[in-house]
Design an enzyme around this catalytic site. Structure first.
Site, PDB file in Angstrom:
ATOM      1  N   ASN B 394     -24.207  35.156-129.022  1.00  0.00           N
ATOM      2  CA  ASN B 394     -25.518  35.198-129.889  1.00  0.00           C
ATOM      3  C   ASN B 394     -26.640  35.591-128.800  1.00  0.00           C
ATOM      4  OD1 ASN B 394     -27.603  34.428-131.537  1.00  0.00           O
ATOM      5  ND2 ASN B 394     -27.094  32.531-132.034  1.00  0.00           N
ATOM      6  N   ASP B 395     -27.221  35.069-128.267  1.00  0.00           N
ATOM      7  CA  ASP B 395     -28.388  35.604-127.274  1.00  0.00           C
ATOM      8  C   ASP B 395     -28.311  36.994-126.680  1.00  0.00           C
ATOM      9  OD1 ASP B 395     -29.581  33.321-128.076  1.00  0.00           O
ATOM     10  OD2 ASP B 395     -29.090  32.267-126.241  1.00  0.00           O
TER      11      ASP B 395
END
Lengths: 98, 471
Positions: B394-395
């Site tokens: 995600n990040d």
């Protein structure tokens, strides 16, 4: 005494530079084996532990030595074996398999 | 050990130690390529072996009983651990081994202190200082590694644990240990006070790691690795053993380099990682996604997209490791390659729980290492990539890191999947990543969401590719 200390400091500093040079060249892909492998090498403290356990100074010293030998041996044996297990899995793409 | 007395025998021992240290450097050098790495590791093992054998012949040794018992127990335990550990659990394994090494160094230094204290021998200031350093660094890296192990193994909570006056308390405890060390160096020998000092160091190690969240463990493990090296070097100074000093410096440098790489990959300072208590806020308020819609895709449609692509890049995150989907990903990649698709893997430096962890997990599944790309290698080929498949990451794929200077992630190097022609994000839900930041990638025109557990979703894709794309 102080001359010996100075030489040891020299060795420490130079070895640190060698370490930086050698380890900067290790690719990201191999960072986990690098870590477990260098970790295993640091189990060389076992040679100090062996002397502590073998001098039989007093029961306390011997117990300290025994524990140190166990911990350092786990570090060395476990570290090298698990690094080998990991590196065994790194394979190049077999030629002409496409 | 080294030094004048002992004659030829001592010189020979020192020569063996020198050979061992050279083997370590040579071995580390061979770790720079997957083709030579295995032999490099073997050289290191030979180095330790010859050094230990030379030491066993030392005349100071009066009895072999305790040594042999210790070697036997350690060998069996170490071999079992190395054989049984899962590749996903490698971070906790390395943390544990690290802690053991640090503690062994501290114990050897502690023994030297007790010998000198009991024998009423003169303790020179340099010996005293290095004993304190070894005990402080070695013991705290031991207890700190145990906490890291507990967090990674999920025996204790992986979240950053905070409480009032934490930093002040830790600072005071550290000050106390330093003062104790000072008293021990300048006062006379005092085994009881020395014991208290050792305990304080152990407690400090625990409190040091407790406020650090699970996803920051790559930094912690690297740092503890460096500490165990420094403890080793300090013990080397105590014993005046140049093999220990050299090795300690090598390992210390290695841990520091990896620490720096990990911090850079997260674009955070070491201070922020250690004292920032990142990852405390559980359901941090996210800029709501109102007005923006995500586009879902079914496994069958995704399979068509993948099967007829020319190039596909997989971007694995920790979610892949958690659901053990690496073998399924490999199976999918094989199917795609059989259909003429070029498959690569883009691995971010902090994908996983320790440096390089994801590469090991993928290699275990049989992914050839020439298909593994770093962030720097993957980004230039992204615009030419037909489909980027983000699996449980995600990040590290959040375009805000480069496009939004106000984002908490701003400046963090990311894998620029948004430049690929289309992106498939496999994710369990719309939950935020570790940093608690919303990810605009999910709302983009060229992004499709495939919701579900990584392993299930990938097996669905495997089925769909088999069914609807002819080989």
């Amino acid at each position: 005494m102080s001359e010996g200390l100075l030489i040891s400091v020299y060795i420490f500093v130079l070895a640190a530079f060698v370490g930086f040079e050698v380890i900067t060249k290790v690719p990201q892909m191999l960072h986990t084996p690098l870590m477990s492998g260098s970790n295993a090498i640091s189990g060389i403290t076992l040679i100090g532990a062996v002397l502590v356990a073998g001098r039989l100074d007093s029961p306390l010293n011997t117990y300290i030595g025994l524990i140190a030998v166990i911990l350092a041996t786990i570090n060395v044996v476990g570290g090298f074996l698990v690094t080998d297990r990991m590196l065994h899995m790194f394979r190049k793409k077999p030629d002409g398999s496409k | 050990m080294s030094g004048g007395a002992g004659g030829l025998h001592a010189v020979l021992t020192d020569v063996v130690y020198l050979i061992a240290a050279s083997l370590f450097i040579f071995g580390l050098k061979r770790l720079s390529s997957p083709a030579t790495a295995r032999s490099g590791n073997l050289l290191g093992a030979i180095g330790v072996l010859i050094a230990v054998v030379a030491t066993l012949l030392d005349r100071q040794i009066l009895g072999y009983g305790p040594i042999l018992i210790g070697l036997a127990i350690g060998t069996v335990a170490g071999a079992l651990m190395a054989r049984l550990v899962k590749m996903t659990a490698m971070p906790q394994m390395v943390a544990l081994l690290n802690g053991f090494g640090g503690m062994a160094s501290a114990l050897v230094a502690a023994d030297e202190y007790l010998r000198i204290a009991v024998g009423r021998a003169v303790m020179t200031p340099d010996i005293a200082v290095t004993i304190m350093l070894s005990v402080l660094i070695g013991s705290s890296s031991f207890s700190g590694s145990l906490v890291a192990f507990g967090k990674l193994q999920e025996i204790v909570t992986g979240r950053a644990v905070t409480y009032p006056f934490q930093k002040t308390g830790n600072a005071l405890l550290f000050l106390l240990t330093v003062v104790l060390a000072g008293v021990l160096v300048f006062g006379g020998p005092d085994p009881v006070l020395f014991g208290i000092f050792g305990l304080a160091a152990l407690v400090f190690g625990v409190l040091f790691v407790v406020p650090i969240g699970g996803a920051d463990m790559p930094v912690v493990i690297s740092l503890l690795n460096s500490y165990s090296g420094l403890a080793l070097a300090a013990t080397g100074f105590v014993l005046r053993n140049n093999a220990l000093i050299t090795t300690g410096a090598l390992v210390g440098a290695s841990g520091l380099i990896l620490t720096r790489i990990m911090c850079n990959a997260m674009n955070r300072s070491l201070t922020n990682v250690l004292f920032g208590a990142f990852g405390t806020a559980a359901g941090q308020a996210v800029a709501a996604a109102e007005g923006r819609t995500v586009r879902e895709i079914t496994a069958d449609d995704a399979a068509i997209l993948l099967g007829y692509a020319r190039s596909v890049v997989f971007v694995p995150g920790y979610g892949l490791a958690v659901s053990q989907a690496q073998h399924n990903v490999r199976e999918l990649a094989d199917l795609l390659e059989a259909r003429g698709v070029e498959v690569k893997y883009a691995v971010h430096a902090v994908a996983g729980r320790m440096p390089g962890h994801m590469n090991v997990i993928l290699s275990e599944a049989g992914v050839p290492y020439d298909a593994l790309l770093t962030t720097e290698e993957a980004n230039p080929i992204m615009p030419r990539t037909d489909v980027a498949v983000v699996i449980g990451a995600n990040d590290v794929v959040n375009p805000d890191a480069i496009e939004n200077p106000n984002s908490p992630l701003a400046g963090m190097p990311i894998i620029e999947v948004h430049n690929a022609k289309s992106v498939i994000v496999i994710k369990r839900s719309m939950a935020t990543g570790f940093a608690g930041v919303d990810n605009p990638l999910f709302y983009r025109e060229n992004t499709r969401m495939l919701f579900g557990d990584a392993k299930k979703a990938i097996s669905e894709l495997v089925r769909a590719v088999k069914e609807s794309v002819p080989a």
